[in-house]
Structures are given as C-alpha cells and as structure tokens.
Scaffold this active site. Structure first.
Site, PDB file in Angstrom:
ATOM      1  N   ASP A  86       0.865  -1.166   0.000  1.00 57.88           N
ATOM      2  CA  ASP A  86       0.000   0.000   0.000  1.00 57.88           C
ATOM      3  C   ASP A  86       0.910   1.227   0.000  1.00 57.88           C
ATOM      4  OD1 ASP A  86      -2.461   1.524   0.397  1.00 57.88           O
ATOM      5  OD2 ASP A  86      -1.736   1.819   2.444  1.00 57.88           O
ATOM      6  N   ASP A 129      -0.314   5.053   0.864  1.00 57.47           N
ATOM      7  CA  ASP A 129      -0.668   6.031   1.891  1.00 57.47           C
ATOM      8  C   ASP A 129      -0.737   5.372   3.273  1.00 57.47           C
ATOM      9  OD1 ASP A 129      -1.219   8.233  -0.039  1.00 57.47           O
ATOM     10  OD2 ASP A 129      -2.779   6.851  -0.696  1.00 57.47           O
TER      11      ASP A 129
END
Length: 234
Positions: free
Chosen positions: A9, A11
């Site tokens: 991922d 953020d």
C-alpha cells in the site's frame, strides 16, 4: 514456493500519516479560498468535505471518489462559484500541500533495494488515481525503486475487491502463494489479500486493536519490523 513479489500500500504505509497530510491540505485550501474566492476558509473546507462524503455514499468502493477535481467541482457549485475555472486549482493546492507534508518511513528504500537484488518483484497497490500516486512516488524518491503501480483506477475497484490484487499478480508474473501484501488498512490490505491466498503483513503503526481473523498474517509495529519479516522470507 519462495517469495516472488511484495505488494505495498502507499498512503500510511510507505509514508505516514496521511491524516496529517490531509489536514494540512485543508488548511491550505482555507487560505486559498479566502485569498482567491473571498469565501471564508471554514465554509469552503466544509463544502469540500461534504462533497467528498457525498461521492463516497454515491459510489462506494469506486475510484472516482478519490478524484479531488470532481469533489472540488461539487463544493464550488454548491457555493455558487465557477467550477470550470477553479476546480483544478483546488486540486493542485490540496495535493501540493499533501506532498509537502509526506515523510517517507524509515527503511523503505533499503527494503526495496534488497528485494530488487533478490530478484523479487514489487508493486504499489493503492486505492487512488494513477497519476496522483505516480507523483507521490516521484516526490518520495521511489519512482525507480518500484517495479509496478497498480491503482484502483486501473483495476476498476478499490481494495479489498479482488481485481487490484489479481492485476498485481499478473504484472509481477507470480501466483498468490508466492506474494505478500503490506498495508496499514487491515480490511482493505490484509483481508483483501488473504481472500485470494496472498500473504498479509499488517502495518499497525498506530497501535489499533487486533481484529478477529483466523487466517495467519504478520502484524508489524513499524515499517522496519515489517521489513525484517519480509527479509526472513527471502
């Protein structure tokens, strides 16, 4: 089968925290609104938040909810302003502020270098529009360190939907049991990956309670902790 790919991922995982960046984005929007539109900053930011929330209700789990131009359009129209003239300015002010506040997590470049040297493919799997996430990776100095970007815009659906994970597996040329997914959102990143047989690494950097999940996964308290675990799989 050995480790062939690691999905990350972006953020709150490769950098953090997005909430701090988002809050600063709103601060800058408030200043911009008062200077350019002559509208009270709090009034404008409330309208912008309401527009984002409305889009999320109308299109749950769909990539357009992340488009700040469309969110700005709704806010501007609600306030009686020319959205065609100003929506893209709102987009730029907000994202410039977010990038200004982003801080790369310690250990990220070193792990990516180690994975490349080991012949392990890497992909960023992210719920966002492709161009913005590419800009973030460039800003963080990671553009040449990651093999692939897989956005929900490209896949057509946000995590934990399967398409983004299947696309990452396809790009990296590996099977589910030879890949792991690293992320801070347990539902979207870990459970979404586990549903397809991909290993899960939960980056619980802010000490949230451990969710109920019977399938095995690894919980890390920091990115360095997650990196040490991934290196143990090489």
């Amino acid at each position: 089968m050995g480790l062939k790919a690691v999905f990350f991922d972006l953020d709150d995982t490769l950098y953090g925290s997005f909430k701090a960046c988002d809050d600063y984005g709103y601060e800058r929007l408030a200043v911009w609104s008062e200077q350019v539109l002559g509208i009270d900053g709090e009034t404008f930011t409330q309208a912008f938040r309401a527009s984002r929330q409305r889009m999320t209700r109308q299109q749950p789990g769909m990539p357009p909810i992340h488009d700040r131009v469309v969110c700005a359009q709704g806010a501007l129209e609600r306030l009686g302003c020319n959205a065609i003239r100003y929506a893209r300015q709102v987009h730029r002010v907000y994202w410039d502020a977010v990038r200004e506040k982003m801080e790369l997590r310690p250990g990220v470049p070193e792990l990516l270098d180690d994975l490349r040297q080991a012949g392990v493919k890497t992909a960023v799997c992210t719920d966002m529009l492709a161009d913005m996430q590419m800009e973030k990776l460039e800003h963080l100095g990671l553009a040449d360190s990651v093999d692939f970007l897989v956005s929900s815009e490209e896949a057509g659906m946000d995590k934990p939907g399967a398409p983004i994970f299947w696309l990452a597996l396809h790009k990296c040329g590996c099977t589910a049991n030879s890949a792991v997914m690293v992320g801070d959102n347990f539902l979207h990143d870990v459970q979404g990956a586990l549903d397809l047989g991909i290993g899960g690494v939960w980056l619980n950097w802010d000490g949230r309670p451990t969710p109920v999940e019977t399938r095995p996964y690894f919980e890390a308290e920091s990115f360095q902790h997650a990196a040490d675990y991934i290196r143990s799989l090489l």
